[in-house]
Scaffold this active site. Structure first.
Site, PDB file in Angstrom:
ATOM      1  N   ASP A  15       0.945  -1.234  -0.037  1.00  0.00           N
ATOM      2  CA  ASP A  15       0.094  -0.051  -0.124  1.00  0.00           C
ATOM      3  C   ASP A  15       0.679   1.109  -0.159  1.00  0.00           C
ATOM      4  O   ASP A  15       1.924   1.324   0.418  1.00  0.00           O
ATOM      5  CB  ASP A  15      -0.877  -0.025   1.379  1.00  0.00           C
ATOM      6  CG  ASP A  15      -1.919   0.943   1.020  1.00  0.00           C
ATOM      7  OD1 ASP A  15      -2.292   1.469   0.090  1.00  0.00           O
ATOM      8  OD2 ASP A  15      -2.624   1.127   2.126  1.00  0.00           O
ATOM      9  N   GLY A  16       0.371   2.386  -0.457  1.00  0.00           N
ATOM     10  CA  GLY A  16       0.953   3.643  -0.352  1.00  0.00           C
ATOM     11  C   GLY A  16       1.623   4.223  -1.766  1.00  0.00           C
ATOM     12  O   GLY A  16       1.993   4.977  -1.873  1.00  0.00           O
ATOM     13  N   ASN A  17       1.362   3.326  -2.798  1.00  0.00           N
ATOM     14  CA  ASN A  17       1.792   3.903  -4.257  1.00  0.00           C
ATOM     15  C   ASN A  17       1.433   5.154  -4.502  1.00  0.00           C
ATOM     16  O   ASN A  17       2.017   5.986  -4.997  1.00  0.00           O
ATOM     17  CB  ASN A  17       1.314   3.028  -5.529  1.00  0.00           C
ATOM     18  CG  ASN A  17       2.017   1.479  -5.097  1.00  0.00           C
ATOM     19  OD1 ASN A  17       3.124   1.303  -4.360  1.00  0.00           O
ATOM     20  ND2 ASN A  17       1.679   0.699  -5.801  1.00  0.00           N
ATOM     21  N   GLY A  18      -0.046   5.597  -4.385  1.00  0.00           N
ATOM     22  CA  GLY A  18      -0.507   6.804  -4.531  1.00  0.00           C
ATOM     23  C   GLY A  18       0.271   7.834  -3.916  1.00  0.00           C
ATOM     24  O   GLY A  18       0.489   8.807  -4.463  1.00  0.00           O
ATOM     25  N   ARG A  19       0.178   7.664  -2.724  1.00  0.00           N
ATOM     26  CA  ARG A  19       0.774   8.731  -1.771  1.00  0.00           C
ATOM     27  C   ARG A  19       2.258   9.157  -2.172  1.00  0.00           C
ATOM     28  O   ARG A  19       2.668  10.015  -2.092  1.00  0.00           O
ATOM     29  CB  ARG A  19       0.723   8.313  -0.267  1.00  0.00           C
ATOM     30  CG  ARG A  19      -0.723   8.762   0.344  1.00  0.00           C
ATOM     31  CD  ARG A  19      -0.883   7.895   1.531  1.00  0.00           C
ATOM     32  NE  ARG A  19      -1.466   6.696   1.289  1.00  0.00           N
ATOM     33  CZ  ARG A  19      -1.465   5.699   2.342  1.00  0.00           C
ATOM     34  NH1 ARG A  19      -1.344   6.090   3.455  1.00  0.00           N
ATOM     35  NH2 ARG A  19      -1.746   4.572   1.915  1.00  0.00           N
ATOM     36  N   ARG A  71       2.416  -4.736   6.047  1.00  0.00           N
ATOM     37  CA  ARG A  71       1.510  -3.885   5.473  1.00  0.00           C
ATOM     38  C   ARG A  71       2.351  -2.388   5.479  1.00  0.00           C
ATOM     39  O   ARG A  71       2.807  -2.109   6.429  1.00  0.00           O
ATOM     40  CB  ARG A  71       0.078  -3.541   6.054  1.00  0.00           C
ATOM     41  CG  ARG A  71      -0.593  -2.516   5.222  1.00  0.00           C
ATOM     42  CD  ARG A  71      -2.187  -2.313   5.428  1.00  0.00           C
ATOM     43  NE  ARG A  71      -2.857  -1.425   4.651  1.00  0.00           N
ATOM     44  CZ  ARG A  71      -3.999  -1.345   4.367  1.00  0.00           C
ATOM     45  NH1 ARG A  71      -4.826  -2.087   4.977  1.00  0.00           N
ATOM     46  NH2 ARG A  71      -4.527  -0.499   3.539  1.00  0.00           N
ATOM     47  N   ARG A  74      -5.220  -1.539   9.136  1.00  0.00           N
ATOM     48  CA  ARG A  74      -6.347  -2.467   8.704  1.00  0.00           C
ATOM     49  C   ARG A  74      -5.978  -3.706   7.779  1.00  0.00           C
ATOM     50  O   ARG A  74      -4.793  -3.396   7.307  1.00  0.00           O
ATOM     51  CB  ARG A  74      -7.354  -1.706   8.514  1.00  0.00           C
ATOM     52  CG  ARG A  74      -7.096  -0.554   6.836  1.00  0.00           C
ATOM     53  CD  ARG A  74      -8.385   0.072   6.431  1.00  0.00           C
ATOM     54  NE  ARG A  74      -7.948   1.079   5.620  1.00  0.00           N
ATOM     55  CZ  ARG A  74      -7.758   2.260   5.595  1.00  0.00           C
ATOM     56  NH1 ARG A  74      -7.720   2.833   6.759  1.00  0.00           N
ATOM     57  NH2 ARG A  74      -7.220   2.949   4.605  1.00  0.00           N
ATOM     58  N   LEU A  92      10.172 -20.933  -4.905  1.00  0.00           N
ATOM     59  CA  LEU A  92       9.012 -19.934  -4.227  1.00  0.00           C
ATOM     60  C   LEU A  92       7.600 -19.883  -5.034  1.00  0.00           C
ATOM     61  O   LEU A  92       7.541 -20.015  -6.400  1.00  0.00           O
ATOM     62  CB  LEU A  92       9.649 -18.484  -4.374  1.00  0.00           C
ATOM     63  CG  LEU A  92       8.912 -17.473  -3.840  1.00  0.00           C
ATOM     64  CD1 LEU A  92       8.649 -17.506  -2.419  1.00  0.00           C
ATOM     65  CD2 LEU A  92       9.228 -15.936  -4.168  1.00  0.00           C
ATOM     66  N   GLU A 141       1.676 -12.783  12.788  1.00  0.00           N
ATOM     67  CA  GLU A 141       2.033 -11.792  13.182  1.00  0.00           C
ATOM     68  C   GLU A 141       1.966 -10.636  12.309  1.00  0.00           C
ATOM     69  O   GLU A 141       2.263 -10.671  10.877  1.00  0.00           O
ATOM     70  CB  GLU A 141       3.391 -11.922  13.633  1.00  0.00           C
ATOM     71  CG  GLU A 141       3.946 -13.200  14.631  1.00  0.00           C
ATOM     72  CD  GLU A 141       3.303 -12.719  15.947  1.00  0.00           C
ATOM     73  OE1 GLU A 141       3.247 -11.527  16.241  1.00  0.00           O
ATOM     74  OE2 GLU A 141       2.714 -13.760  16.725  1.00  0.00           O
ATOM     75  N   ARG A 194      -0.413   8.941 -10.154  1.00  0.00           N
ATOM     76  CA  ARG A 194      -0.410   7.837  -9.129  1.00  0.00           C
ATOM     77  C   ARG A 194      -0.073   6.564  -9.686  1.00  0.00           C
ATOM     78  O   ARG A 194       0.541   5.760  -9.272  1.00  0.00           O
ATOM     79  CB  ARG A 194      -2.209   7.570  -8.854  1.00  0.00           C
ATOM     80  CG  ARG A 194      -2.754   8.564  -8.043  1.00  0.00           C
ATOM     81  CD  ARG A 194      -4.207   8.376  -7.659  1.00  0.00           C
ATOM     82  NE  ARG A 194      -4.179   6.881  -7.182  1.00  0.00           N
ATOM     83  CZ  ARG A 194      -4.175   6.544  -5.649  1.00  0.00           C
ATOM     84  NH1 ARG A 194      -3.998   7.476  -4.974  1.00  0.00           N
ATOM     85  NH2 ARG A 194      -4.244   5.508  -5.306  1.00  0.00           N
ATOM     86  N   HIS A 246       2.626   3.113  -8.873  1.00  0.00           N
ATOM     87  CA  HIS A 246       2.298   1.729  -9.246  1.00  0.00           C
ATOM     88  C   HIS A 246       3.308   1.101  -9.888  1.00  0.00           C
ATOM     89  O   HIS A 246       4.014   0.078  -9.651  1.00  0.00           O
ATOM     90  CB  HIS A 246       0.820   1.591  -9.791  1.00  0.00           C
ATOM     91  CG  HIS A 246      -0.400   1.844  -9.257  1.00  0.00           C
ATOM     92  ND1 HIS A 246      -0.553   1.875  -7.860  1.00  0.00           N
ATOM     93  CD2 HIS A 246      -1.274   2.508  -9.635  1.00  0.00           C
ATOM     94  CE1 HIS A 246      -1.609   2.509  -7.563  1.00  0.00           C
ATOM     95  NE2 HIS A 246      -2.122   2.771  -8.559  1.00  0.00           N
TER      96      HIS A 246
HETATM   97  C1  IPE Z   1      -5.220  -2.682  -0.259  1.00  0.00           C
HETATM   98  O1  IPE Z   1      -5.007  -1.146  -0.422  1.00  0.00           O
HETATM   99  C2  IPE Z   1      -5.572  -3.468  -1.302  1.00  0.00           C
HETATM  100  C3  IPE Z   1      -4.108  -3.577  -2.007  1.00  0.00           C
HETATM  101  C4  IPE Z   1      -3.046  -3.065  -1.607  1.00  0.00           C
HETATM  102  C5  IPE Z   1      -4.164  -4.142  -3.386  1.00  0.00           C
HETATM  103  P1  IPE Z   1      -6.132  -0.221  -0.368  1.00  0.00           P
HETATM  104  O2  IPE Z   1      -5.504   0.971  -0.544  1.00  0.00           O
HETATM  105  O3  IPE Z   1      -7.115  -0.344  -1.545  1.00  0.00           O
HETATM  106  O4  IPE Z   1      -6.797  -0.171   1.137  1.00  0.00           O
HETATM  107  P2  IPE Z   1      -7.719   0.741   1.905  1.00  0.00           P
HETATM  108  O5  IPE Z   1      -8.840   1.359   0.662  1.00  0.00           O
HETATM  109  O6  IPE Z   1      -6.879   1.995   2.025  1.00  0.00           O
HETATM  110  O7  IPE Z   1      -8.395   0.121   2.804  1.00  0.00           O
HETATM  111  C1  IPE Z   2      -1.427   0.327  -3.450  1.00  0.00           C
HETATM  112  O1  IPE Z   2      -1.319   1.510  -3.437  1.00  0.00           O
HETATM  113  C2  IPE Z   2      -1.739  -0.259  -4.849  1.00  0.00           C
HETATM  114  C3  IPE Z   2      -3.349  -0.761  -5.026  1.00  0.00           C
HETATM  115  C4  IPE Z   2      -4.051  -0.747  -4.079  1.00  0.00           C
HETATM  116  C5  IPE Z   2      -3.544  -1.209  -6.022  1.00  0.00           C
HETATM  117  P1  IPE Z   2      -2.473   2.650  -3.414  1.00  0.00           P
HETATM  118  O2  IPE Z   2      -2.949   3.068  -4.826  1.00  0.00           O
HETATM  119  O3  IPE Z   2      -3.526   2.205  -2.506  1.00  0.00           O
HETATM  120  O4  IPE Z   2      -1.682   3.937  -2.763  1.00  0.00           O
HETATM  121  P2  IPE Z   2      -2.402   5.213  -1.674  1.00  0.00           P
HETATM  122  O5  IPE Z   2      -2.914   4.147  -0.523  1.00  0.00           O
HETATM  123  O6  IPE Z   2      -3.472   5.731  -2.441  1.00  0.00           O
HETATM  124  O7  IPE Z   2      -1.065   5.905  -1.318  1.00  0.00           O
HETATM  125 MG    MG Z   3      -4.012   2.398  -0.433  1.00  0.00          MG
END
Ligand code: IPE
Ligand code: IPE
Ligand code: MG
Length: 246
Positions: free
Chosen positions: A21-25, A189, A195, A132, A208, A34, A38
């Site tokens: 998570d966090g690619n967009g930020r 995560r 979450r 793997l 864990e 965004r 990714h």
């Molecule tokens: C969870 O990330 C799904 C993936 C990493 C593929 P999200 O960014 O979609 O989760 P929420 O919406 O913040 O819970």
């Molecule tokens: C996770 O990064 C990648 C996917 C859910 C596909 P996000 O795209 O959720 O990045 P944020 O949470 O917006 O930073």
């Molecule tokens: Mg996200």
């Protein structure tokens, strides 16, 4: 001392699951779109895969796209699907050379044709590999997984192959998409969110959790090793007292 040097090779998790998570930020911080986040995230996938191979992790499950992610802007969804096909097509032969098996869990019927076909090719190419298991959770939902297991069990009961008395935690687990795999000992995560976001709900019952504020594109091999080192310093009690497990 590097995290790798601190790791006890006798206690490597057999299954690690990651919510990437966090690619967009990350992209926003870099002043980019965004999608750029990714794309950059693919480098972190590579690092986690390499780290897993180095340590002999057997299953690495990566949450790449949730069922809820279908609700994102259409352009972002399309870009993610395109990135999936391109990455799989490009990486599959390299993964194959490293004896890595690509598998996928989730509602794969919902993927666009080209994404599904690209994925199937990678799965087919690597299906006999014994290293793997790189398992991509795509269009995945933990609730979906549990519901489809219940449905398949009900079908088997209706056909007379099973009786309701046969349904227990083991038979149930054998109808989940992760049938035959150990539950993840460690779930990582990135991006600090506290979450599960509908990831492996059943399978994470006693995992864990390692949550880091680092955003996925910033998460490198050293961070992956650090997570494993943290895991190795937990006391896994499974309901017992500390004295009992010491
Ligand atoms: C969870 O990330 C799904 C993936 C990493 C593929 P999200 O960014 O979609 O989760 P929420 O919406 O913040 O819970
Ligand atoms: C996770 O990064 C990648 C996917 C859910 C596909 P996000 O795209 O959720 O990045 P944020 O949470 O917006 O930073
Ligand atoms: Mg996200």
């Amino acid at each position: 001392m590097s995290a790798l040097e601190k790791i006890n090779r006798e206690n490597i998790p057999s299954h690690i699951a990651i919510i990437m998570d966090g690619n967009g930020r990350w992209a926003k911080k870099a002043g980019a779109l965004r999608v750029f986040g990714h794309q950059q995230g693919v480098e972190s996938v590579r690092a986690a895969v390499e780290g897993s191979v180095e340590l002999g992790v057997k299953h690495l499950t990566l949450y790449a796209f949730s069922t809820e992610n279908w609700n994102r802007p259409k352009l972002e969804v399309m870009a993610l699907m395109k990135l999936l096909v391109n990455s799989i097509t490009k990486e599959a032969p390299k993964l194959h050379k490293q004896n890595i098996r690509i598998t996928a869990i989730g509602h794969l019927d919902q993927l666009p044709d080209d994404a599904r076909k690209g994925l199937e090719k990678g799965i087919e190419l690597t299906k006999d590999n014994t290293g793997l298991n790189l398992q991509l959770a795509l269009s995945y939902s933990g609730k979906w997984d549990i519901a489809q297991a219940a449905k398949r069990l009900a079908e088997r009961v209706a056909k007379g192959e099973l009786s309701p008395e046969d349904i227990n935690e083991d038979t149930f687990a054998n109808h989940l998409s992760t049938a035959g795999q150990p539950d993840p000992e460690l779930m990582i995560r990135t991006s600090g969110e506290l979450r599960i976001s509908n990831f492996l709900l059943w399978q994470l019952a006693y995992s864990e959790l390692y949550i880091t504020d680092k955003l996925w594109p910033e998460f490198g091999k050293e961070d992956f090793f650090e997570a494993i080192y943290s895991y190795q310093n937990r006391e896994r009690r499974f309901g017992k007292t500390s004295e009992q497990v010491k």
